[in-house]
Scaffold this active site. Structure first.
Site, mmCIF file in Angstrom:
data_model
loop_
_atom_site.group_PDB
_atom_site.id
_atom_site.type_symbol
_atom_site.label_atom_id
_atom_site.label_comp_id
_atom_site.label_asym_id
_atom_site.label_seq_id
_atom_site.Cartn_x
_atom_site.Cartn_y
_atom_site.Cartn_z
ATOM 1 N N GLU A 27 0.821 -1.209 0.000
ATOM 2 C CA GLU A 27 0.000 0.000 0.000
ATOM 3 C C GLU A 27 0.856 1.260 0.000
ATOM 4 O O GLU A 27 0.571 2.211 -0.734
ATOM 5 C CB GLU A 27 -0.917 0.037 1.245
ATOM 6 C CG GLU A 27 -1.828 -1.147 1.392
ATOM 7 C CD GLU A 27 -1.275 -2.235 2.304
ATOM 8 O OE1 GLU A 27 -2.076 -2.800 3.076
ATOM 9 O OE2 GLU A 27 -0.062 -2.516 2.250
ATOM 10 N N CYS A 53 -2.551 -2.485 7.671
ATOM 11 C CA CYS A 53 -2.049 -2.338 9.036
ATOM 12 C C CYS A 53 -2.239 -0.879 9.467
ATOM 13 O O CYS A 53 -2.655 -0.037 8.667
ATOM 14 C CB CYS A 53 -0.575 -2.733 9.069
ATOM 15 S SG CYS A 53 0.520 -1.539 8.253
#
Length: 143
Positions: free
Chosen positions: A49, A77
């Site tokens: 990401e 996360c």
């Protein structure tokens, strides 16, 4: 999500944890895509990401990515969920939940936290079984 799964497969073939991310504009055009590169880059922040967001920002010459949707194979996360909020992503679509570090639904919901100055639309469970299987097979092969 198929492209994100392709990125995850590429990560696994390179010995990286199989997580892939793709950023798409409202017309369906892929703006950026990447996979985990923590081992290759010797960088704890080289999550799929983070790399895709950085790539899209460089391409657009802007950190504001509010019209983009991020497709990612595993629930972001805390670092990646925070980056999505800071990049002003419009939406996050992810596959498998992450019971150990999930920060978009499972443990926290950073992308939709009303205390923050931006919120991302969120959709989870998209092709979750396929994403989870990639992770299961990868970690089984590491043992």
């Amino acid at each position: 999500m198929e492209l994100a799964l392709d990125e995850a497969r590429q990560a696994a073939s390179e010995g990286e944890v199989p997580i892939g991310a793709v950023l798409v504009d409202p017309r369906g055009v892929v703006v950026a895509r990447d996979h985990n590169r923590r081992e290759q880059n010797a960088d704890a922040t080289a999550h799929a990401e983070m790399l895709a967001i950085a790539s899209a920002s460089r391409l657009r010459h802007s950190w504001r990515l509010n019209d983009l949707t991020m497709y990612v194979t595993l629930e972001p996360c805390p670092m990646c969920a925070g980056a999505a909020v800071n990049a002003r992503l419009g939406a996050i679509v992810y596959g498998a939940d992450d019971p150990k570090a999930g920060a978009a639904f499972t443990l926290y919901n950073i992308p939709q936290d009303a205390r923050l100055n931006h919120r991302c639309e969120l959709r989870h469970g998209v092709r979750a079984a396929e994403a989870a299987q990639l992770l299961t097979e990868f970690f089984a092969s590491q043992r």
